[in-house]
Design a protein around this motif. Structure first.
Motif, PDB file in Angstrom:
ATOM      1  N   VAL A  33      30.367  22.911   9.315  1.00  8.61           N
ATOM      2  CA  VAL A  33      29.405  23.728   8.554  1.00  8.61           C
ATOM      3  C   VAL A  33      29.631  23.525   7.062  1.00  8.61           C
ATOM      4  O   VAL A  33      28.671  23.344   6.298  1.00  8.61           O
ATOM      5  N   ARG A  34      30.875  23.548   6.628  1.00  9.52           N
ATOM      6  CA  ARG A  34      31.168  23.359   5.208  1.00  9.52           C
ATOM      7  C   ARG A  34      30.711  21.995   4.717  1.00  9.52           C
ATOM      8  O   ARG A  34      30.136  21.871   3.630  1.00  9.52           O
ATOM      9  N   LYS A  35      30.934  20.965   5.527  1.00 10.90           N
ATOM     10  CA  LYS A  35      30.485  19.622   5.157  1.00 10.90           C
ATOM     11  C   LYS A  35      28.970  19.573   5.089  1.00 10.90           C
ATOM     12  O   LYS A  35      28.393  19.013   4.153  1.00 10.90           O
ATOM     13  N   GLY A  36      28.306  20.196   6.052  1.00 14.57           N
ATOM     14  CA  GLY A  36      26.845  20.222   6.052  1.00 14.57           C
ATOM     15  C   GLY A  36      26.289  20.959   4.852  1.00 14.57           C
ATOM     16  O   GLY A  36      25.290  20.546   4.257  1.00 14.57           O
ATOM     17  N   MET A  37      26.943  22.040   4.468  1.00 17.04           N
ATOM     18  CA  MET A  37      26.490  22.793   3.296  1.00 17.04           C
ATOM     19  C   MET A  37      26.695  21.980   2.015  1.00 17.04           C
ATOM     20  O   MET A  37      25.866  22.036   1.102  1.00 17.04           O
ATOM     21  N   GLN A  38      27.756  21.197   1.956  1.00 15.20           N
ATOM     22  CA  GLN A  38      27.972  20.318   0.805  1.00 15.20           C
ATOM     23  C   GLN A  38      26.890  19.248   0.759  1.00 15.20           C
ATOM     24  O   GLN A  38      26.354  18.930  -0.306  1.00 15.20           O
ATOM     25  N   ASP A  39      26.537  18.691   1.920  1.00 13.38           N
ATOM     26  CA  ASP A  39      25.458  17.708   1.979  1.00 13.38           C
ATOM     27  C   ASP A  39      24.138  18.326   1.538  1.00 13.38           C
ATOM     28  O   ASP A  39      23.357  17.694   0.810  1.00 13.38           O
TER      29      ASP A  39
END
Length: 57
Positions: A33-39
């Motif tokens: 989720v954190r990676k997706g939010m950064q993307d």
């Protein structure tokens, strides 16, 4: 409109990981989720720059 669809697709792809993290307390899903939010943040910044460039031309 293609950029809007890219954002929708990204958000929809994270739905299962949000569920796993918040409801099932899966820590690995939280990382995704954190990676997706950064993307998402990076994509939004690119779109903002693109809109500004188009507006200024």
């Amino acid at each position: 409109m293609n950029r809007f669809n890219e954002i929708k697709d990204l958000i929809m792809s994270l739905e299962a990981d949000f569920d796993k993290f918040y409801d099932k307390k899966n820590q690995a899903a939280g990382t995704r989720v954190r990676k997706g939010m950064q993307d998402l943040k990076n994509m939004a910044q690119d779109i903002r720059k693109e809109v500004q460039d188009i507006k200024n031309t």
